[in-house]
Design a protein around this motif. Structure first.
Motif, PDB file in Angstrom:
ATOM      1  N   THR A   1      -8.696  -1.822   0.603  1.00  0.00           N
ATOM      2  CA  THR A   1      -7.699  -0.792   0.870  1.00  0.00           C
ATOM      3  C   THR A   1      -6.709  -0.704  -0.280  1.00  0.00           C
ATOM      4  O   THR A   1      -6.546  -1.643  -1.060  1.00  0.00           O
ATOM      5  CB  THR A   1      -6.931  -1.088   2.167  1.00  0.00           C
ATOM      6  OG1 THR A   1      -6.145  -2.265   1.991  1.00  0.00           O
ATOM      7  CG2 THR A   1      -7.895  -1.299   3.322  1.00  0.00           C
ATOM      8  N   ARG A   2      -6.046   0.396  -0.358  1.00  0.00           N
ATOM      9  CA  ARG A   2      -5.165   0.661  -1.484  1.00  0.00           C
ATOM     10  C   ARG A   2      -3.722   0.300  -1.165  1.00  0.00           C
ATOM     11  O   ARG A   2      -3.298   0.284  -0.018  1.00  0.00           O
ATOM     12  CB  ARG A   2      -5.214   2.146  -1.861  1.00  0.00           C
ATOM     13  CG  ARG A   2      -4.539   3.039  -0.824  1.00  0.00           C
ATOM     14  CD  ARG A   2      -4.652   4.516  -1.177  1.00  0.00           C
ATOM     15  NE  ARG A   2      -3.875   5.302  -0.230  1.00  0.00           N
ATOM     16  CZ  ARG A   2      -2.619   5.660  -0.434  1.00  0.00           C
ATOM     17  NH1 ARG A   2      -2.019   5.315  -1.553  1.00  0.00           N
ATOM     18  NH2 ARG A   2      -1.956   6.350   0.457  1.00  0.00           N
ATOM     19  N   GLY A   3      -2.949   0.045  -2.219  1.00  0.00           N
ATOM     20  CA  GLY A   3      -1.505  -0.048  -2.112  1.00  0.00           C
ATOM     21  C   GLY A   3      -0.892   1.215  -2.657  1.00  0.00           C
ATOM     22  O   GLY A   3      -1.523   1.983  -3.378  1.00  0.00           O
ATOM     23  N   HIS A   4       0.374   1.465  -2.335  1.00  0.00           N
ATOM     24  CA  HIS A   4       1.030   2.680  -2.828  1.00  0.00           C
ATOM     25  C   HIS A   4       1.056   2.706  -4.349  1.00  0.00           C
ATOM     26  O   HIS A   4       1.305   1.695  -5.002  1.00  0.00           O
ATOM     27  CB  HIS A   4       2.462   2.763  -2.289  1.00  0.00           C
ATOM     28  CG  HIS A   4       2.528   3.160  -0.846  1.00  0.00           C
ATOM     29  ND1 HIS A   4       2.047   4.364  -0.386  1.00  0.00           N
ATOM     30  CD2 HIS A   4       2.991   2.492   0.227  1.00  0.00           C
ATOM     31  CE1 HIS A   4       2.235   4.437   0.927  1.00  0.00           C
ATOM     32  NE2 HIS A   4       2.795   3.311   1.325  1.00  0.00           N
TER      33      HIS A   4
ATOM     34  N   SER B   1      -4.176  -7.433  12.094  1.00  0.00           N
ATOM     35  CA  SER B   1      -4.086  -6.702  10.831  1.00  0.00           C
ATOM     36  C   SER B   1      -2.679  -6.144  10.654  1.00  0.00           C
ATOM     37  O   SER B   1      -2.143  -5.490  11.541  1.00  0.00           O
ATOM     38  CB  SER B   1      -5.105  -5.559  10.809  1.00  0.00           C
ATOM     39  OG  SER B   1      -5.001  -4.817   9.617  1.00  0.00           O
ATOM     40  N   GLU B   2      -2.064  -6.441   9.505  1.00  0.00           N
ATOM     41  CA  GLU B   2      -0.700  -6.013   9.239  1.00  0.00           C
ATOM     42  C   GLU B   2      -0.650  -4.554   8.808  1.00  0.00           C
ATOM     43  O   GLU B   2      -1.441  -4.119   7.983  1.00  0.00           O
ATOM     44  CB  GLU B   2      -0.074  -6.877   8.143  1.00  0.00           C
ATOM     45  CG  GLU B   2       0.125  -8.328   8.524  1.00  0.00           C
ATOM     46  CD  GLU B   2       1.194  -8.507   9.586  1.00  0.00           C
ATOM     47  OE1 GLU B   2       2.112  -7.666   9.640  1.00  0.00           O
ATOM     48  OE2 GLU B   2       1.113  -9.487  10.344  1.00  0.00           O
ATOM     49  N   LYS B   3       0.302  -3.824   9.351  1.00  0.00           N
ATOM     50  CA  LYS B   3       0.495  -2.437   8.948  1.00  0.00           C
ATOM     51  C   LYS B   3       0.933  -2.396   7.483  1.00  0.00           C
ATOM     52  O   LYS B   3       1.840  -3.105   7.069  1.00  0.00           O
ATOM     53  CB  LYS B   3       1.558  -1.774   9.820  1.00  0.00           C
ATOM     54  CG  LYS B   3       1.753  -0.288   9.536  1.00  0.00           C
ATOM     55  CD  LYS B   3       2.737   0.314  10.516  1.00  0.00           C
ATOM     56  CE  LYS B   3       2.886   1.816  10.261  1.00  0.00           C
ATOM     57  NZ  LYS B   3       3.837   2.432  11.214  1.00  0.00           N
ATOM     58  N   GLY B   4       0.259  -1.587   6.683  1.00  0.00           N
ATOM     59  CA  GLY B   4       0.602  -1.464   5.277  1.00  0.00           C
ATOM     60  C   GLY B   4      -0.064  -2.496   4.392  1.00  0.00           C
ATOM     61  O   GLY B   4       0.237  -2.567   3.204  1.00  0.00           O
ATOM     62  N   SER B   5      -0.984  -3.301   4.948  1.00  0.00           N
ATOM     63  CA  SER B   5      -1.664  -4.297   4.122  1.00  0.00           C
ATOM     64  C   SER B   5      -2.582  -3.596   3.124  1.00  0.00           C
ATOM     65  O   SER B   5      -3.014  -2.480   3.334  1.00  0.00           O
ATOM     66  CB  SER B   5      -2.474  -5.252   4.997  1.00  0.00           C
ATOM     67  OG  SER B   5      -3.430  -4.546   5.770  1.00  0.00           O
TER      68      SER B   5
END
Length: 261
Positions: free
Chosen positions: A44-47, A79-83
């Motif tokens: 998954t991507r980060g901002h 699972s953490e939101k924004g991970s």
């Protein structure tokens, strides 16, 4: 199995399957590796990790991240939101309310060309499921570099887990079929323009453009590319550079045609 996608139910899955879920009315799909017990390992991507920072892809690709619906973490899988990065989450978080599909390996040329778009199958053959799971879990603990929409995305991650193949030149497009499909359509239209100028019938123009599009997908598919090499996952993660200007994997000449895992 349809021409657009290969929809399945969770009961049809086996550990090691490459799964995906369409988002935004079939405009984009998120990919991962099903590992059993209702869990998926995915990238998954980060901002700000697509094409640098501040691009419109930041808002367009929000579906690439697990999105627990009401709290900071999912009660089912934690699972953490924004991970971001390579994560393990439940199938519900991975799907984010969207249908489930399975990516097909070793597809026939006829069916591959008949598919309406890329990102659903490949001519390349998958390795045994135990090797696929080994790669996925190893990358879960060691990472897969920095997310890049064109060269190192969630589909590239899943296809590497399934085949162990990576593009030799990190400056070219990755193995993602949906990237090739997205960029191949305008390229096909551009390349076919000189031929279309010689044709009076709109149907003939459409056929030429469609043919160019299919050929671009066919020759760019992982199963046909000559600029790929089998890279052991241990060697790969030992040489992943920190996020740099390109944010992609640096192979540094570590190539192997036979992977012994």
């Amino acid at each position: 199995m349809g021409l657009l996608s290969n929809r399945v139910s969770e009961e049809d899955l086996r550990p090691g399957d490459h799964v995906y879920s369409w988002r935004f009315a079939y405009s984009y799909a998120h990919h991962g590796i099903f590992v059993g017990d209702g869990k998926v390992i995915h990238f998954t991507r980060g901002h700000g990790q697509e094409l640098g920072t501040g691009t419109f892809f930041d808002s367009w690709l929000t579906s690439c991240r697990p999105s627990p619906r009401s709290s900071s973490s999912c009660e089912k899988c934690g699972s953490e939101k924004g991970s971001h990065g390579v994560v393990l989450s439940c199938l519900d978080c991975f799907l984010s309310g969207c249908p489930l599909y399975v990516f097909v390996y070793g597809e026939s040329t006829t069916v591959f060309l008949a598919k309406a778009r890329g990102g659903t199958c490949t001519l390349a053959v998958s390795d045994p499921h135990e090797i696929v799971l080994h790669r996925a879990y190893y990358l879960l603990n060691n990472g897969f570099g920095c997310y890049h929409i064109f060269r190192n995305n969630c589909e590239d991650f899943a296809m590497y887990c399934k085949t162990g193949l990576l593009i030799l030149n990190e400056k070219t497009l990755g193995t993602s079929g949906q990237t090739v499909s997205t960029l191949g359509a305008p390229l096909a239209a551009l390349c076919s323009s000189p031929i279309n100028l010689l044709m009076a019938e709109p149907l003939g123009m459409a056929l030429v453009t469609t043919g160019m599009y299919c050929l671009s997908r066919y020759f760019a598919d992982l199963g046909n590319r000559k600029d790929v090499a089998k890279v052991p996952v241990e060697a790969l993660t030992a040489r992943i550079s920190p996020a740099g200007s390109s944010g992609v994997l640096q192979l540094e000449g570590v190539l192997n045609t036979n992977e012994d895992e």
